[in-house]
Scaffold this motif. Structure first.
Motif, PDB file in Angstrom:
ATOM      1  N   ALA A 106       0.761  -0.994  -0.019  1.00 42.02           N
ATOM      2  CA  ALA A 106       0.149  -0.075   0.145  1.00 42.02           C
ATOM      3  C   ALA A 106       0.896   1.089  -0.130  1.00 42.02           C
ATOM      4  O   ALA A 106       0.176   2.522  -0.010  1.00 42.02           O
ATOM      5  CB  ALA A 106      -0.820  -0.001   0.989  1.00 42.02           C
ATOM      6  N   GLY A 107       2.302   0.923  -0.037  1.00 48.00           N
ATOM      7  CA  GLY A 107       3.135   2.318  -0.074  1.00 48.00           C
ATOM      8  C   GLY A 107       3.888   2.457   1.292  1.00 48.00           C
ATOM      9  O   GLY A 107       4.666   3.394   1.414  1.00 48.00           O
ATOM     10  N   ALA A 108       3.632   1.794   2.287  1.00 49.85           N
ATOM     11  CA  ALA A 108       4.392   2.290   3.422  1.00 49.85           C
ATOM     12  C   ALA A 108       5.749   1.998   3.341  1.00 49.85           C
ATOM     13  O   ALA A 108       6.337   1.323   2.487  1.00 49.85           O
ATOM     14  CB  ALA A 108       3.912   1.197   4.718  1.00 49.85           C
ATOM     15  N   ASP A 109       6.491   2.992   3.979  1.00 51.61           N
ATOM     16  CA  ASP A 109       7.900   2.735   3.914  1.00 51.61           C
ATOM     17  C   ASP A 109       8.614   2.113   5.070  1.00 51.61           C
ATOM     18  O   ASP A 109       9.877   1.775   4.761  1.00 51.61           O
ATOM     19  CB  ASP A 109       8.455   4.354   3.945  1.00 51.61           C
ATOM     20  N   ASP A 110       8.074   1.815   6.071  1.00 44.70           N
ATOM     21  CA  ASP A 110       8.596   0.966   7.164  1.00 44.70           C
ATOM     22  C   ASP A 110       7.338   0.548   8.033  1.00 44.70           C
ATOM     23  O   ASP A 110       6.228   1.028   7.958  1.00 44.70           O
ATOM     24  CB  ASP A 110       9.523   1.660   7.977  1.00 44.70           C
ATOM     25  N   TYR A 111       7.674  -0.372   8.851  1.00 46.27           N
ATOM     26  CA  TYR A 111       6.604  -1.398   9.572  1.00 46.27           C
ATOM     27  C   TYR A 111       7.338  -1.461  10.919  1.00 46.27           C
ATOM     28  O   TYR A 111       8.117  -2.327  11.120  1.00 46.27           O
ATOM     29  CB  TYR A 111       6.173  -2.559   8.727  1.00 46.27           C
ATOM     30  N   LEU A 112       6.578  -0.819  12.043  1.00 48.03           N
ATOM     31  CA  LEU A 112       7.139  -1.062  13.301  1.00 48.03           C
ATOM     32  C   LEU A 112       6.027  -1.664  14.234  1.00 48.03           C
ATOM     33  O   LEU A 112       4.803  -1.350  14.403  1.00 48.03           O
ATOM     34  CB  LEU A 112       7.412   0.113  14.118  1.00 48.03           C
ATOM     35  N   VAL A 113       6.363  -2.918  14.672  1.00 48.72           N
ATOM     36  CA  VAL A 113       5.385  -3.828  15.552  1.00 48.72           C
ATOM     37  C   VAL A 113       5.361  -3.167  16.941  1.00 48.72           C
ATOM     38  O   VAL A 113       6.171  -2.829  17.705  1.00 48.72           O
ATOM     39  CB  VAL A 113       6.164  -5.143  15.598  1.00 48.72           C
ATOM     40  N   LYS A 114       4.078  -3.036  17.451  1.00 46.14           N
ATOM     41  CA  LYS A 114       3.619  -2.773  18.750  1.00 46.14           C
ATOM     42  C   LYS A 114       3.679  -4.075  19.533  1.00 46.14           C
ATOM     43  O   LYS A 114       3.319  -4.986  19.076  1.00 46.14           O
ATOM     44  CB  LYS A 114       2.423  -2.001  18.814  1.00 46.14           C
ATOM     45  N   PRO A 115       4.098  -3.859  20.941  1.00 48.62           N
ATOM     46  CA  PRO A 115       4.496  -2.460  21.572  1.00 48.62           C
ATOM     47  C   PRO A 115       5.787  -2.299  21.301  1.00 48.62           C
ATOM     48  O   PRO A 115       6.777  -3.396  20.943  1.00 48.62           O
ATOM     49  CB  PRO A 115       4.104  -2.934  22.977  1.00 48.62           C
ATOM     50  N   TYR A 116       6.595  -1.139  21.230  1.00 47.05           N
ATOM     51  CA  TYR A 116       7.623  -0.745  20.808  1.00 47.05           C
ATOM     52  C   TYR A 116       8.391  -0.047  21.909  1.00 47.05           C
ATOM     53  O   TYR A 116       7.640   0.477  22.550  1.00 47.05           O
ATOM     54  CB  TYR A 116       7.975   0.008  19.291  1.00 47.05           C
ATOM     55  N   ARG A 117       9.692  -0.038  21.796  1.00 42.96           N
ATOM     56  CA  ARG A 117      10.431   0.759  22.751  1.00 42.96           C
ATOM     57  C   ARG A 117      10.466   2.231  22.289  1.00 42.96           C
ATOM     58  O   ARG A 117      10.614   2.403  21.013  1.00 42.96           O
ATOM     59  CB  ARG A 117      11.850   0.378  23.059  1.00 42.96           C
ATOM     60  N   PRO A 118      10.102   3.214  23.016  1.00 44.82           N
ATOM     61  CA  PRO A 118      10.036   4.737  22.438  1.00 44.82           C
ATOM     62  C   PRO A 118      11.226   5.056  21.711  1.00 44.82           C
ATOM     63  O   PRO A 118      11.260   5.746  20.597  1.00 44.82           O
ATOM     64  CB  PRO A 118       9.829   5.297  23.906  1.00 44.82           C
ATOM     65  N   ALA A 119      12.389   4.668  22.306  1.00 47.04           N
ATOM     66  CA  ALA A 119      13.726   5.074  21.431  1.00 47.04           C
ATOM     67  C   ALA A 119      13.622   4.200  19.934  1.00 47.04           C
ATOM     68  O   ALA A 119      14.285   4.874  19.102  1.00 47.04           O
ATOM     69  CB  ALA A 119      15.032   4.487  22.288  1.00 47.04           C
ATOM     70  N   GLU A 120      13.007   3.243  20.057  1.00 48.36           N
ATOM     71  CA  GLU A 120      12.904   2.722  18.647  1.00 48.36           C
ATOM     72  C   GLU A 120      12.079   3.549  17.643  1.00 48.36           C
ATOM     73  O   GLU A 120      12.378   3.610  16.486  1.00 48.36           O
ATOM     74  CB  GLU A 120      12.404   0.959  18.886  1.00 48.36           C
ATOM     75  N   MET A 121      10.912   3.821  18.085  1.00 47.05           N
ATOM     76  CA  MET A 121      10.267   4.817  17.180  1.00 47.05           C
ATOM     77  C   MET A 121      10.829   6.028  16.634  1.00 47.05           C
ATOM     78  O   MET A 121      10.745   6.326  15.885  1.00 47.05           O
ATOM     79  CB  MET A 121       8.903   5.131  18.295  1.00 47.05           C
ATOM     80  N   LEU A 122      11.675   6.561  17.800  1.00 46.50           N
ATOM     81  CA  LEU A 122      12.288   7.761  17.589  1.00 46.50           C
ATOM     82  C   LEU A 122      13.254   7.622  16.489  1.00 46.50           C
ATOM     83  O   LEU A 122      13.654   8.236  15.445  1.00 46.50           O
ATOM     84  CB  LEU A 122      12.860   8.217  18.716  1.00 46.50           C
ATOM     85  N   GLU A 123      14.270   6.360  16.461  1.00 44.09           N
ATOM     86  CA  GLU A 123      15.031   6.012  15.563  1.00 44.09           C
ATOM     87  C   GLU A 123      14.545   5.638  14.236  1.00 44.09           C
ATOM     88  O   GLU A 123      15.209   6.357  13.350  1.00 44.09           O
ATOM     89  CB  GLU A 123      15.887   4.773  16.193  1.00 44.09           C
ATOM     90  N   ARG A 124      13.310   5.099  14.161  1.00 43.55           N
ATOM     91  CA  ARG A 124      12.885   4.852  12.791  1.00 43.55           C
ATOM     92  C   ARG A 124      12.557   6.135  12.184  1.00 43.55           C
ATOM     93  O   ARG A 124      12.569   6.148  10.945  1.00 43.55           O
ATOM     94  CB  ARG A 124      11.591   3.820  13.029  1.00 43.55           C
ATOM     95  N   ALA A 135      12.600   3.452   0.502  1.00 36.91           N
ATOM     96  CA  ALA A 135      11.117   3.567   0.458  1.00 36.91           C
ATOM     97  C   ALA A 135      10.770   1.959  -0.323  1.00 36.91           C
ATOM     98  O   ALA A 135      11.638   1.502  -0.682  1.00 36.91           O
ATOM     99  CB  ALA A 135      10.673   4.713  -0.461  1.00 36.91           C
ATOM    100  N   ALA A 136       9.690   1.533   0.127  1.00 35.53           N
ATOM    101  CA  ALA A 136       9.318   0.168  -0.473  1.00 35.53           C
ATOM    102  C   ALA A 136       9.105   0.340  -1.779  1.00 35.53           C
ATOM    103  O   ALA A 136       8.709   1.407  -2.684  1.00 35.53           O
ATOM    104  CB  ALA A 136       7.665   0.181   0.130  1.00 35.53           C
ATOM    105  N   ALA A 137       9.556  -0.935  -2.525  1.00 28.91           N
ATOM    106  CA  ALA A 137       9.616  -0.873  -4.023  1.00 28.91           C
ATOM    107  C   ALA A 137       8.208  -0.777  -4.739  1.00 28.91           C
ATOM    108  O   ALA A 137       8.254  -0.106  -5.843  1.00 28.91           O
ATOM    109  CB  ALA A 137      10.355  -2.190  -4.250  1.00 28.91           C
ATOM    110  N   ALA A 138       7.327  -1.276  -3.861  1.00 29.99           N
ATOM    111  CA  ALA A 138       6.008  -1.426  -4.596  1.00 29.99           C
ATOM    112  C   ALA A 138       5.306  -0.148  -4.809  1.00 29.99           C
ATOM    113  O   ALA A 138       5.533   0.738  -3.894  1.00 29.99           O
ATOM    114  CB  ALA A 138       5.169  -2.409  -3.745  1.00 29.99           C
ATOM    115  N   GLN A 139       4.723   0.017  -5.695  1.00 29.11           N
ATOM    116  CA  GLN A 139       3.896   1.277  -5.893  1.00 29.11           C
ATOM    117  C   GLN A 139       2.541   1.136  -5.444  1.00 29.11           C
ATOM    118  O   GLN A 139       1.866   0.082  -5.541  1.00 29.11           O
ATOM    119  CB  GLN A 139       3.807   1.546  -7.423  1.00 29.11           C
TER     120      GLN A 139
END
Ligand SMILES: [Zn+2]
Ligand SMILES: [Zn+2]
Length: 448
Positions: A106-124, A135-139
């Motif tokens: 659908a065009g997402a550039d990245d996927y982060l599974v919850k629950p996540y560490r706050p630092a990980e969210m910031l880093e992504r 970026a995701a290859a798919a259009q």
């Protein structure tokens, strides 16, 4: 000597957090506010409106949300009429590989599974905004035109206006089956009829829909027929009866089919593709009757009933329904794998399971899937289905008056199902519940 330093500070980048879970939304907002300018939205619809108005650099979105889910938001942002240059990070508790790949499609550039560490969210977020992640290859697929609900069709003539009953036409999950060992519970896949007065509701279009169609054709003979069809998701076992529903071919008949926007496109296009010439000889456009596709954004009121929906934990987009009418509540939950089965007993998983139970709370009848025994589940974890124990837990947590177990595994014989459902009953009793539990059987009618 006086030194003066002039630092050129870049404007802070803008991040829009879209999540219907207020706790996670605020948490993400707090964390990201350290480095970014942050706004929030409570569902995909509000997220899309804010994204267009505010033009953030990054949108972080949940998947399962009311009004508009995250796949659709992603497709809108990344589609041809979207918002070029905006990065999208999908953040969801769904861990099915299908969901990750569908989000990227659908065009997402990245996927982060919850629950996540706050630092990980910031880093992504930093990585996406610095361009460190590809970026995701798919259009993204082209977003389908919004579907507008048509006026409710005239009530179909029928029996007395106060009747309220459920009838099961297909109770099997995954694949239809037919042999003497399964004849008691039946071999057709998911299809349940609900009559509220003269108004016809249908839940799912598995192979059971064919026989329901024949029954309706006989009941209504030459009279026009109108109905409201709710589809939880479009896996084969929930749509395979669709082209075989005889009333669709009668030009006098009117139907509305309700679900949410698909992960890859509009609801109408999914059904149209399922009847393309590679799969079926008659195209959707050649059905004689009128069929409107309605993409749900919130509750709908039909024939004195209010229908609401809730996202289920199943690969792709899948919703359950709750119908409130005449002081009665009927809830339809299929297909679903409890969040805590996959996410462990984390605070988030337990809260999400609690939301499903709350959705079913106070029901006179919960129609719920239970496909596996605990032993079978061990080898099928992550397939998007639950067990008899999960159904018993839901009954206890929701306080439902009755629990109809459905979506029977095609390998479960009548004798096995009798045993498994008795086991479920005993679990409910042991838990101190009073829910009356039974296995849904093809042809079974229950007055409410
Ligand atoms: Zn299914
Ligand atoms: Zn499914």
């Amino acid at each position: 000597m006086l030194y003066c330093y002039f630092t050129m500070t870049e404007p802070r980048k803008k991040v829009l957090v879209v999540d219907d879970d207020v706790i996670l939304r605020e948490l993400a907002s707090d964390v990201l506010s350290e480095d970014f300018e942050v706004q929030t939205a409570q569902d995909g619809q509000e997220g899309w409106e804010k994204a267009r108005a505010w033009l953030p650099d990054l949108v972080i979105t949940d998947l399962m949300m009311p009004r508009m889910h995250g796949y659709e938001l992603c497709s809108l942002i990344k589609g041809p009429n979207g918002l070029p240059g905006i990065k999208v990070l999908v953040s969801s508790s769904k861990t099915f590989t299908t969901d990750v790949s569908q989000a990227m499609d659908a065009g997402a550039d990245d996927y982060l599974v919850k629950p996540y560490r706050p630092a990980e969210m910031l880093e992504r977020a930093h990585k996406l905004l610095s361009g460190a992640l590809p970026a995701a290859a798919a259009q993204a697929p082209a977003p389908a035109a919004a579907t507008t609900p048509s006026p409710a069709p005239a009530a179909a003539p029928g029996a007395g206006s106060r009747q309220l009953y459920v009838r099961f036409w297909g109770t099997r999950g995954s694949c239809p089956t037919c042999n003497s060992k399964v004849a008691g519970y039946g071999g057709n896949t998911a299809c349940t009829e609900l009559r509220i007065g003269d108004t016809l509701f249908i839940f799912d279009c598995g192979t059971g829909l064919r026989e329901l169609g024949d029954s309706l054709a006989a009941e209504f003979k030459g009279r026009p027929l109108a109905g409201h069809i709710f589809v939880g998701h479009t896996h084969w076992d929930h749509i395979q009866g669709f082209p075989f529903f005889v009333p669709f071919y009668n030009p006098a008949n009117t139907f509305q089919l309700y679900s949410v926007h698909g992960a890859h496109g509009g609801l109408g296009s999914i059904f149209s593709k399922s009847m393309s010439l590679d799969y079926f000889p008659i195209p959707l456009s050649s059905l004689g009757g009128r069929l409107d596709f309605v993409e749900l954004k919130g509750p709908v009121d039909i024939g004195g009933a209010r229908v609401t929906f809730q996202h289920m934990n199943h690969p792709g987009v899948c919703i359950g329904f709750r119908v409130e009418t005449q002081g009665r509540i009927i809830t339809y939950l299929s297909d679903h794998e409890p969040f805590s089965r996959l996410g462990g007993a984390s605070e988030l998983s337990l809260r999400q399971d609690g939301e499903i139970a709350a959705f079913a709370r106070g029901s006179d009848l919960v129609i719920m899937e239970a496909q596996y025994t605990e032993q079978e589940y061990a080898a099928r974890k992550g397939w998007g289905h639950g067990t008899y124990e999960d159904a018993a837990k839901l009954a206890l947590a929701s306080g439902a008056r009755r629990l109809a177990i459905t979506h029977h595994d095609p390998y479960h014989s009548d004798a096995m199902l009798d045993e498994y459902i008795e086991h479920c009953r005993s679990l409910i009793r042991k838990g101190g519940g009073a829910t009356e539990c039974f296995g849904a059987r093809e042809g079974m009618r229950m007055d409410l």
